[in-house]
Design an enzyme around this catalytic site. Sequence first.
Site, PDB file in Angstrom:
ATOM      1  N   SER A  85       0.798  -1.220   0.000  1.00  0.00           N
ATOM      2  CA  SER A  85       0.000   0.000   0.000  1.00  0.00           C
ATOM      3  C   SER A  85       0.832   1.273   0.000  1.00  0.00           C
ATOM      4  O   SER A  85       0.347   2.324  -0.434  1.00  0.00           O
ATOM      5  CB  SER A  85      -0.933  -0.001   1.218  1.00  0.00           C
ATOM      6  OG  SER A  85      -0.186  -0.161   2.425  1.00  0.00           O
ATOM      7  N   ASP A 107      -3.120   7.700   8.687  1.00  0.00           N
ATOM      8  CA  ASP A 107      -3.825   6.745   9.551  1.00  0.00           C
ATOM      9  C   ASP A 107      -2.794   6.025  10.417  1.00  0.00           C
ATOM     10  O   ASP A 107      -1.709   6.556  10.669  1.00  0.00           O
ATOM     11  CB  ASP A 107      -4.670   5.780   8.716  1.00  0.00           C
ATOM     12  CG  ASP A 107      -3.860   5.011   7.681  1.00  0.00           C
ATOM     13  OD1 ASP A 107      -2.629   4.834   7.878  1.00  0.00           O
ATOM     14  OD2 ASP A 107      -4.440   4.567   6.677  1.00  0.00           O
ATOM     15  N   HIS A 145       0.014   4.596   7.383  1.00  0.00           N
ATOM     16  CA  HIS A 145       0.295   5.166   6.065  1.00  0.00           C
ATOM     17  C   HIS A 145       0.644   6.654   6.155  1.00  0.00           C
ATOM     18  O   HIS A 145      -0.045   7.410   6.843  1.00  0.00           O
ATOM     19  CB  HIS A 145      -0.900   4.982   5.137  1.00  0.00           C
ATOM     20  CG  HIS A 145      -1.233   3.548   4.870  1.00  0.00           C
ATOM     21  ND1 HIS A 145      -2.359   2.944   5.346  1.00  0.00           N
ATOM     22  CD2 HIS A 145      -0.547   2.597   4.183  1.00  0.00           C
ATOM     23  CE1 HIS A 145      -2.388   1.678   4.956  1.00  0.00           C
ATOM     24  NE2 HIS A 145      -1.287   1.433   4.249  1.00  0.00           N
TER      25      HIS A 145
END
Length: 636
Positions: free
Chosen positions: A35, A301, A304
């Site tokens: 990600s 978050d 990330h």
Amino acid sequence: MKKALVSLVGISALSVGVACAAPKPYSGFVVFGDSLVDAGQFEDTSVPGQTKRFTNRVDGSPGAVYGKVSSMLIGERLGISSTQLAGSTSPVRAGEGQADGDNWAVGGYRTDQIYDSITGVAGSVVVDGSTTRTRDGYLPSLQAQGHSIDPNTLFYLSGGGNDFLQFLITNPQQAADSANRLADGVEALQKAGGRYFMVWMLPDVGLTPAISGTPLQGFVSALGVDFNTQLVQRLAQVNAEVIALNIPKLLSEGLANPSAFGLDANENLVGTCFSGDDCTENLKYGINSATPDPTKLLFDDGVHPTITGQRLIADYGYSILAAPWEVSLLPEMARSSLNQHQKTLQNHALSGQSSWQATGQWNSFAAVSGERSNYRTQKSSSDGDSNNYGLSFGGSYRLDEQWRAGVGISLQENSLTAGAHDSKYRLNSYLLSPFIQYNNQALWGDLTLSAGRLDYASLHRKLALNTAARTEKGDADGSVLAVHARVGYQLFSAQDPLQLSPFVSMSHARFKVDGYAEKGDRSTAITFSEQKRSSKRLGVGLLASYQLTAPLSLSAEIGYEKEFADDQQKLGMYLNSVDSVRFRLQGYEPDSSVGSLGLGATYKLSDALSVQGNYNYTHADSIRQHGLGVGVSLNW
């Protein structure tokens, strides 16, 4: 109103630093990972037709697009198209009939899945809710299409974080196994023809809002060190040009001095986040605060980065790729100094060609000169502007009717401004040239040997890290050896006021810039290997002179030279903080041909004393040079 202001800030942050005319040395940009570098494989449920990225939306509102991740930011600066930068296996793009991109990173991927996305048949899998899309991994896809890896492709890899988050790493051996799987992917690409790689060292997972401050922090951070130790050891063994990005050190520098990088030093940057997902929302800048601003925070978050974190990483990686585009110009600074020195000697010889001092007499000369050089952007070299100022003096002795010999000395100072952030490089050169000249009626010739010491006393490479301007400093020495010869023939008699003289020329020069290390061990500091640059030229030209009045003569010269040593320069490098992983990147490519024009005037104040003025212009694909010189000559 506050949302609009934050949106403007976010959009501005995405556009800062994108060069309009930057070098483009890489034919493609292929990304593998999780990600942290996923350009958009999953559906964005809030914005129809868009894909999701794991960073903040530019203003935090549900209807705004996501900020770009580092892989997209670097790719854009390298001139890679938006289609190539898009997701490889996105069900959303496939459903809309859009072409697959070359970003194979998928949010949630572990290192074994990253490896499968590189090597596996049906190895790239995206599960998005009830929708699943599967296609062959990168290498099987290439093979099925009858293609192979272009050796000028740059591969960008990140992975390992999900091995921690999914509890696959709970001891040092498992950390090493995970690192090995990521390195195995690099080796698979290298064996298939890959040559250039950028690989993330794993950020400190213990310093994320999801884990920071918990009993697991120290344990997870220690395992991260084990992961990176094994990864670096493996990458050092790959037979390719591998850059191990020291992301942990970069982020630690950002946390040590947050305000310099655009972050708020008064906030808990590893214990709070912007969105409040899997972490504590920041009270001052969080999405539900009175002043929401994700650019002031490091994390969106629990794990990330915000766009600020992504830009720090992108700027860091790009600064390493761009370093040889500037530093490989150092030998060209020496080339410019040598050219100006040799041109001063040639101008002196030309001005006195028809009126040497008497046999057994001396001639002395002195000259000041200046040259402005403009280096144009190449595929793997930055643009730049250089100013070179020189003081030359010397003398000659007439041996007999046909021969005279002498020596010239030149002291020069050259300053170069290059690159997107105006890096500054300075060179002081000290050149000595014995020469000999021949003139027998129509036939003439000259031979010059040159040797010099190069002192790169101030090498300041400048770069940007988000809002921070950083300078890495170093210094180096060097040397130059050269030989230059011309042979010409005068077409008209010596009594004719107009003289035309075609000539041929030969030159061979060798430039050496010693290797040097930028000071300190910051994440961006680099050690550069020794540079050796040869120049082998053959040329033709035409000299013209006209005796306008008894004391005043005018001269002109036009020339063309073919360069036979025009191989692209490659510069060896390594990060000071990761000195075991060494790589060579592309740099300046010498021009294959060079044209020149010279204009001059000589005024005889007496039989013994004369003054000269000259203008010289050099033209090639990568460089434009304008030079002026003024000199005085005395027979005694």
